[in-house]
Every structure is written in structure tokens, then in C-alpha cells.
Design a protein around this motif. Sequence first.
Motif, PDB file in Angstrom:
ATOM      1  N   VAL A   1     -18.464   8.273  19.719  1.00  0.00           N
ATOM      2  CA  VAL A   1     -19.295   7.989  19.379  1.00  0.00           C
ATOM      3  C   VAL A   1     -19.290   6.973  18.177  1.00  0.00           C
ATOM      4  CG1 VAL A   1     -21.885   7.781  20.550  1.00  0.00           C
ATOM      5  CG2 VAL A   1     -20.332   8.982  21.792  1.00  0.00           C
ATOM      6  N   SER A   2     -19.448   5.398  17.845  1.00  0.00           N
ATOM      7  CA  SER A   2     -20.240   5.570  17.421  1.00  0.00           C
ATOM      8  C   SER A   2     -21.611   4.512  17.125  1.00  0.00           C
ATOM      9  CB  SER A   2     -19.002   4.318  15.826  1.00  0.00           C
ATOM     10  OG  SER A   2     -19.231   3.247  17.571  1.00  0.00           O
ATOM     11  N   TRP A   3     -22.217   4.305  16.157  1.00  0.00           N
ATOM     12  CA  TRP A   3     -23.946   3.822  16.365  1.00  0.00           C
ATOM     13  C   TRP A   3     -23.631   2.768  14.788  1.00  0.00           C
ATOM     14  CZ3 TRP A   3     -27.675   6.821  18.429  1.00  0.00           C
ATOM     15  CH2 TRP A   3     -27.134   7.538  18.138  1.00  0.00           C
ATOM     16  N   SER A   4     -24.236   1.720  15.482  1.00  0.00           N
ATOM     17  CA  SER A   4     -24.151   0.256  14.736  1.00  0.00           C
ATOM     18  C   SER A   4     -24.577   0.569  13.593  1.00  0.00           C
ATOM     19  CB  SER A   4     -25.303  -0.586  15.611  1.00  0.00           C
ATOM     20  OG  SER A   4     -26.883  -1.016  15.689  1.00  0.00           O
ATOM     21  N   CYS A   5     -25.652   1.072  13.252  1.00  0.00           N
ATOM     22  CA  CYS A   5     -25.668   1.027  11.405  1.00  0.00           C
ATOM     23  C   CYS A   5     -25.077   2.136  10.551  1.00  0.00           C
ATOM     24  CB  CYS A   5     -26.929   2.390  11.246  1.00  0.00           C
ATOM     25  SG  CYS A   5     -28.539   0.399  11.806  1.00  0.00           S
TER      26      CYS A   5
END
Length: 249
Positions: A214-218
Motif C-alpha cells: 500500500v502506497s500513498w500519493s504524497c
Amino acid sequence: MECKNCELRQRQYYCAICLKNHLRDFRLQTHHFSSDRDEHVARAFRAFKSIESSHLQTRAEIARANRSLEQLVDGLAKVRRDCESKRDRLRTLREALAQRRRTLNAARLLPPQSQTLTKESQELSVLSQTIARARSGLVQELVEVFHVVEVGGRPAVGGRPGAKGEWTIGGLVLPVPGDVRRYPPDHINAVITDTIHFLGLLTFYLGIKLPFEVSWSCRKLGVGMPWIGAGQGGESWAKCVSSCHLPYF
């Protein structure tokens, strides 16, 4: 004209009597010479036959000798090839034997390895136990920090089946799939964020890798829009090859 035999003068070269005698003598000589000729021809034929038979026999023996010689040459070539292959194999075996002797001599010069291996195995076992205890402690602390507990429910008593309670993380109830719509979106988003953070720290402490990340856009945990996709690296067994948006409520 005078006859050379009877000296009778006549016009012919020979008289009839002399001519008859001459013809008789000629026939006798011819018969005698023909007999000698036939005898010589027969002798020559017999000699030629013997020479021819001996020549044919000699040629047959020569051909047989040539075949035997070719077989011997082929056998000699095969023996030479076998000798060359055996020489190469013997050379390889000698080199391997020499290498083994050098290795054995080098091994004899080394101290006994049994005690060293035992000591190293003991140290490795102690290190593994230490790492296991450290990971167990980290996981326990992580569970305590996120306050992952099961509330409610009852154990099985007197043959009565028990009832499962509700799991909570950070004081928030983890809803089951059928009860998702009973909770507000802020509650669901907070639970999912805490769960993602908990799983990330848990995999880091245990040294394992999940098939999905899971990665975050920021590029910061909890900041921006979350995305889920296959793990990085060629050894990931995840089926998803492209990232997709993690739905929030």
C-alpha cells in the motif's frame, strides 16, 4: 633346263617325280612340324594355365592380404583413439587425485572443526532465540500500542458454544463485511489507516514481505490517497500487476 635334283634337262623347273618326292617330303616335314607345333602349343597352354592359375591365386592372396591390412590399420587407429582417450582420462584422474591430495593435506593442517562447528551452531542458535524473543517483544509492544484486542463475546461453558466478540484497533471496532454500512465513513477510514500502519510495522519487525503493498500519493503514511499494488521485485507472487485505488468510504 637342267633339274637340280636329277640333272635331267627339261623345260620345267622340276620333273614330276622330283616334284612328288618334294611334295611328299614337304608334307612329312609339315606333319612333323605341325606335331611339334601342337606339342609346343599344348605345352605353352599348359604353362600359361599354370601361370594364370598361380597369378590368380597370387592376386587373391594379395587382395586377402590387403583386406587384412586394412582391418589391421582400422584396428590400430581404433586402439590409438582408445589409448588417447584413456590417456586423457588418466591425466584428468591424476589431476583430480593431486587436487584431492592437496586438499587433504590442507585439511590436515587445519585444527579440528567439530568443536568450532559446535560452538558456531550454539552461537547461531542463541542468536536465533534472541532474534525470536526480540521480535516477539516488538510484536507484543506493537499490539499494545495499537491496542488490538477482542471485546465482548463469551467462552464455551457447560457444553454451550461460545460467542465471538468484536476486534478493535486503536479503540475503534473493526467491522465485519456485513456491518460496514453501520459505521460512518470517518470510522472506516480511520480503521483502515490504522490497520495498514499496523501491518506495515508488523511485516517490518518480522522481516517478511507481503504480496501486495500500500502506497500513498504524497509518499507519507496517511497523507494523500492510498493505492494498493503488487510488491516490488521479481519474486513477488502477487497476481495484480497494476496499482489500483484503495476505496475509502
